[in-house]
Design an enzyme around this catalytic site. Structure first.
Site, PDB file in Angstrom:
ATOM      1  N   ASP A   1      12.174   2.179   4.820  1.00  0.00           N
ATOM      2  CA  ASP A   1      11.437   3.066   3.917  1.00  0.00           C
ATOM      3  C   ASP A   1      12.181   4.377   3.672  1.00  0.00           C
ATOM      4  O   ASP A   1      11.807   5.148   2.788  1.00  0.00           O
ATOM      5  CB  ASP A   1      10.064   3.406   4.539  1.00  0.00           C
ATOM      6  CG  ASP A   1       8.924   2.649   3.865  1.00  0.00           C
ATOM      7  OD1 ASP A   1       9.123   2.187   2.730  1.00  0.00           O
ATOM      8  OD2 ASP A   1       7.849   2.543   4.480  1.00  0.00           O
TER       9      ASP A   1
ATOM     10  N   LYS B   1       3.977  -7.099  -0.119  1.00  0.00           N
ATOM     11  CA  LYS B   1       5.328  -7.022   0.464  1.00  0.00           C
ATOM     12  C   LYS B   1       5.721  -8.365   1.062  1.00  0.00           C
ATOM     13  O   LYS B   1       6.856  -8.825   0.922  1.00  0.00           O
ATOM     14  CB  LYS B   1       5.379  -5.912   1.530  1.00  0.00           C
ATOM     15  CG  LYS B   1       5.327  -4.522   0.927  1.00  0.00           C
ATOM     16  CD  LYS B   1       5.049  -3.430   1.941  1.00  0.00           C
ATOM     17  CE  LYS B   1       4.846  -2.096   1.191  1.00  0.00           C
ATOM     18  NZ  LYS B   1       4.515  -0.980   2.083  1.00  0.00           N
TER      19      LYS B   1
ATOM     20  N   GLN C   1       3.313   0.504   8.123  1.00  0.00           N
ATOM     21  CA  GLN C   1       2.497   0.838   6.952  1.00  0.00           C
ATOM     22  C   GLN C   1       1.682   2.112   7.217  1.00  0.00           C
ATOM     23  O   GLN C   1       0.997   2.206   8.235  1.00  0.00           O
ATOM     24  CB  GLN C   1       1.572  -0.354   6.623  1.00  0.00           C
ATOM     25  CG  GLN C   1       0.763  -0.179   5.364  1.00  0.00           C
ATOM     26  CD  GLN C   1       1.612  -0.111   4.090  1.00  0.00           C
ATOM     27  OE1 GLN C   1       2.564  -0.861   3.921  1.00  0.00           O
ATOM     28  NE2 GLN C   1       1.274   0.795   3.204  1.00  0.00           N
TER      29      GLN C   1
END
Ligand code: NAD
Length: 281
Positions: free
Chosen positions: A118, A51, A95
């Site tokens: 997200d 990422k 994460q």
């Protein structure tokens, strides 16, 4: 047809890169993504590195905050609240998975839904369900872009999704429904899975079991999107689909690696950019 997610994602990244370049001339700041990683899970480390690299490639400012696995829930929530207040931050990503002592739901709810890159905040989940504009979870979003890239019209098609996770199975089912497909969600308790799958014009597989899906599950001419990331008996990366066994039976299929994975990362960049525009309206 092998759907080359790597190539398609590179094309999209180059477009984003140009857009970020324009942004840097027009606005006083760059889009910024903050990724928080707690603990030392190996797969998570790799995902976060990917990422970071992808953000750097397109010119998005990226900050990775790393904490060891003993970092407290309270401290994590405080950090997120601080980032929520920071006007230079467009996207916040924590994460997953988190260490067991941290309540994942609490963490996702604490992220400002307008910075929820997200798309996992309950408000955004509800918006997706209602068909309202929201940050769409990256893996499902990537799959819809791939179907678009091969000019595949979902109207009236039978979609079978195997896996009912919040991050893949459920949201992708909702997106396919919005595109007028007839959608079935199958899972570990589904009876006669091969029979259910055989009716799929599009089979989306997100299970997490190496090469579980062979040609017995496939309808001739189906499109197969393989989300799984596993290691095979030789420790090589592979999907949930037995690629060699099904490849001659399908119309199109995503490989692993090089299919859904690169698209997921690219959609994260796209979501960051979309949030940046939203914050600068
Ligand atoms: P998960 O691990 O949370 O859950 C797995 C799902 O598979 C469950 O809904 C379960 O009901 C179903 N399942 C398990 N065994 C089954 C069986 N024998 N038959 C039918 N269904 C069964 O799911 P997830 O988080 O969506 O992850 C699935 C896979 O996708 C994993 O390999 C993960 O690493 C991968 N993944 C890849 C990406 C990417 O960007 N490529 C993104 C997210 C997840």
């Amino acid at each position: 047809m092998i759907i080359n997610g790597k190539e398609i994602s590179l094309k999209i990244k180059d477009k984003i890169k140009k857009e970020v370049d324009q942004i840097s001339k027009k606005y006083n700041r760059l889009p910024k993504l903050v990724v928080i990683l707690v603990g030392d899970d190996q797969a998570s480390q790799t995902y976060v590195r990917n990422k970071e690299r992808a953000s750097q490639y397109v010119g998005i400012e990226s900050q990775v905050i790393r904490h060891d696995s003993s970092f407290s829930e309270e401290a994590l929530l405080a950090e997120i609240r601080q980032l929520n207040q920071d006007d230079t931050v467009d996207g916040i990503l924590v994460q997953l998975p988190l260490p067991a002592h941290i309540d994942e739901d609490k963490v996702l709810e604490t992220i400002d839904s307008n910075k929820d890159v997200d798309g996992f905040h309950p408000d955004n989940v509800a918006k997706l369900f209602l068909g309202q504009q929201c940050p769409v979870p990256c893996t499902p979003k990537g799959m819809m872009v791939l179907l678009d890239e091969i000019n595949y019209d979902l109207t009236g098609k039978e979609v079978v999704v195997i896996g009912r996770s919040h991050i893949v199975g459920k949201p992708v089912a909702m997106l396919c429904l919005q595109k007028n497909a007839t959608v079935t969600i199958a899972h570990s308790k589904t009876k006669d899975l091969p029979k259910v799958c055989q009716r799929a014009d599009i089979l989306i597989v997100a299970i997490g079991k190496a090469k579980m899906i062979n040609s017995d599950y496939i309808k001739e001419g189906a499109v197969v999107l393989d989300v799984g990331i596993n290691r095979d008996e030789n420790n090589r990366l592979c999907g949930d689909v037995d690629f060699d066994d099904v490849k001659d039976k399908v119309y199109a299929i995503t490989p692993v690696p090089g299919g859904i994975g690169p698209m997921t990362v690219t959609m994260l960049l796209k979501n960051t950019l979309e949030l940046f525009y939203q914050h600068n309206q």
